[in-house]
Enzyme design. Structure first.
Site, PDB file in Angstrom:
ATOM      1  CG  ASN A  13       8.597   3.374  -5.879  1.00 12.15           C
ATOM      2  OD1 ASN A  13       7.904   2.604  -6.555  1.00 12.15           O
ATOM      3  ND2 ASN A  13       9.794   3.041  -5.427  1.00 12.15           N
ATOM      4  CD1 TRP A  14       1.935   4.648  -5.729  1.00  7.58           C
ATOM      5  CD2 TRP A  14       0.472   3.454  -6.932  1.00  7.58           C
ATOM      6  NE1 TRP A  14       0.890   5.479  -6.074  1.00  7.58           N
ATOM      7  CE2 TRP A  14      -0.025   4.767  -6.807  1.00  7.58           C
ATOM      8  CE3 TRP A  14      -0.276   2.523  -7.653  1.00  7.58           C
ATOM      9  CZ2 TRP A  14      -1.236   5.170  -7.383  1.00  7.58           C
ATOM     10  CZ3 TRP A  14      -1.480   2.914  -8.228  1.00  7.58           C
ATOM     11  CH2 TRP A  14      -1.958   4.232  -8.080  1.00  7.58           C
ATOM     12  CE  LYS A  15       9.374   1.538  -2.034  1.00 10.04           C
ATOM     13  NZ  LYS A  15      10.294   1.326  -0.940  1.00 10.04           N
ATOM     14  CG  HIS A 100      13.922   2.069  -5.760  1.00 12.78           C
ATOM     15  ND1 HIS A 100      14.141   1.191  -4.723  1.00 12.78           N
ATOM     16  CD2 HIS A 100      13.189   3.089  -5.260  1.00 12.78           C
ATOM     17  CE1 HIS A 100      13.555   1.666  -3.627  1.00 12.78           C
ATOM     18  NE2 HIS A 100      12.968   2.815  -3.928  1.00 12.78           N
ATOM     19  CD  GLU A 102      12.518  -1.071  -2.367  1.00 11.41           C
ATOM     20  OE1 GLU A 102      11.642  -1.128  -3.254  1.00 11.41           O
ATOM     21  OE2 GLU A 102      12.354  -0.444  -1.302  1.00 11.41           O
ATOM     22  CD  GLU A 172      14.496   6.911  -3.365  1.00 14.46           C
ATOM     23  OE1 GLU A 172      13.424   7.384  -2.993  1.00 14.46           O
ATOM     24  OE2 GLU A 172      14.635   5.736  -3.755  1.00 14.46           O
ATOM     25  N   GLY A 178      11.993   3.336   3.744  1.00 15.79           N
ATOM     26  CA  GLY A 178      11.083   2.397   4.389  1.00 15.79           C
ATOM     27  C   GLY A 178      11.413   2.131   5.845  1.00 15.79           C
ATOM     28  CB  SER A 218      11.282   7.891   6.031  1.00 16.93           C
ATOM     29  OG  SER A 218      11.607   6.503   6.070  1.00 16.93           O
ATOM     30  N   GLY A 239       7.763   6.546  -1.016  1.00  9.71           N
ATOM     31  CA  GLY A 239       7.249   5.190  -1.053  1.00  9.71           C
ATOM     32  C   GLY A 239       5.969   5.066  -0.246  1.00  9.71           C
ATOM     33  N   GLY A 240       6.108   4.609   1.001  1.00 10.40           N
ATOM     34  CA  GLY A 240       4.949   4.285   1.835  1.00 10.40           C
ATOM     35  C   GLY A 240       3.893   5.378   1.896  1.00 10.40           C
TER      36      GLY A 240
HETATM   37  C1  PEP Z   1      11.330   4.686  -1.919  1.00 16.14           C
HETATM   38  O1  PEP Z   1      11.137   3.489  -1.949  1.00 16.14           O
HETATM   39  O2  PEP Z   1      11.724   5.262  -2.949  1.00 16.14           O
HETATM   40  C2  PEP Z   1      11.109   5.382  -0.676  1.00 16.14           C
HETATM   41  C3  PEP Z   1      11.658   6.550  -0.521  1.00 16.14           C
HETATM   42  O3  PEP Z   1      10.340   4.741   0.268  1.00 16.14           O
HETATM   43  P1  PEP Z   1       9.806   5.347   1.665  1.00 16.14           P
HETATM   44  O4  PEP Z   1       9.237   6.719   1.347  1.00 16.14           O
HETATM   45  O5  PEP Z   1       8.745   4.404   2.117  1.00 16.14           O
HETATM   46  O6  PEP Z   1      10.969   5.450   2.566  1.00 16.14           O
END
Ligand code: PEP
Length: 258
Positions: A13-15, A100, A102, A172, A178, A218, A239-240
């Site tokens: 997920n590049w956001k 998601h 967010e 999640e 994050g 994470s 994500g990251g």
């Molecule tokens: C996400 O935003 O779906 C996510 C899991 O982010 P991260 O891996 O950065 O925690």
């Protein structure tokens, strides 16, 4: 012991990261590393404007698929700034990330709205990656299983068994997104097993056994092997760590050998 092999997925997920050129370069690097892994899907959840460019780059890589990060609940019309599922289809998206945390928080997406979006995505022949998960205060109160059960009940359990069989779930926990804090493999497994049991109650064992349930929060190369090795964890939503080709390839290669 079940013989069903669930679809394994490492979804990035590049956001709202990567300008267009940087995004295409990342997609190209992932193609060049060509890590095709035993039928597992690598899914790139990219910003809307990257979809067509990334689709062109991954066209020859059968294991890499494309996801949007959201869609409109409406079919078409006077909804300025929104993107329809037909538009997503027309540029080659296969998956749509829905719900998601967010978007739930910053865009006030409710369980009811997400039920509508899920219907829209399925009607277009796309696959929802439906996100669920609890905030820290809910985990601390010990009510996370009931909280997630309610999210599924209100957004997904109106579906027929046939339609439910097409969706992917991503658990999640918000406290792990994050933050660098990852749910322990045991915490992830416990929730995934609880989600699978709920699906079994609603739709029967066969549908439950076939449902892909991803863990997100994470995920990194250093913890992916242990997380993906849990019996009810079928991959990750990342994500990251999906923003670097080497790291995301390592995560994609973390699925246990058969
Ligand atoms: C996400 O935003 O779906 C996510 C899991 O982010 P991260 O891996 O950065 O925690």
């Amino acid at each position: 012991m079940s013989t069903i092999k669930r679809q394994q997925i490492a979804a990035g997920n590049w956001k709202m990261n990567m300008n267009y050129n940087d995004g295409l370069a990342l997609a190209q690097a992932l193609v060049d590393q060509n890590p095709a892994n035993n039928g597992a899907h690598m899914v790139l959840g990219v910003p809307f404007i990257h979809l067509k460019g990334v689709a062109d780059i991954i066209a020859g890589a059968d294991h890499i698929h494309l996801a949007a990060q959201n869609c409109s609940e409406h079919e078409k019309g006077a909804y300025t700034g929104q993107i329809s599922v037909d538009m997503l289809n027309s540029v080659g998206a296969d998956y749509v990330i829905l719900g998601h945390s967010e978007r739930r928080e910053y865009n006030a997406e409710s369980n009811a709205l997400l039920a509508s979006k899920t219907d829209r995505v399925l009607a277009a022949g796309l696959i929802p990656i439906f996100c669920c998960g609890e905030a820290l205060n809910i985990r601390e109160a010990g009510t996370q299983n009931a909280f997630v059960a309610n999210q599924l009940q209100e957004s997904l359990f109106h579906l027929s068994a046939e339609d439910f069989g097409k969706i992917v779930i991503a658990y999640e926990p918000i406290w792990a997104i994050g933050t660098g804090v990852t749910a322990s493999p045991a915490q992830a497994q416990e929730m995934h097993a609880s989600i699978r049991a709920l699906i079994a109650d609603q739709y029967g064992d066969e549908v439950a056994e076939a449902t892909t349930i991803l863990y997100g929060g994470s995920v990194k190369p250093a913890n992916a092997v242990e997380l993906f090795g849990q019996p009810d964890v079928d991959g990750g939503l990342v994500g990251g760590a999906s923003l670097k080709a080497d790291g995301f390839t390592a995560i994609y290669n973390a699925f246990p050998a058969e």
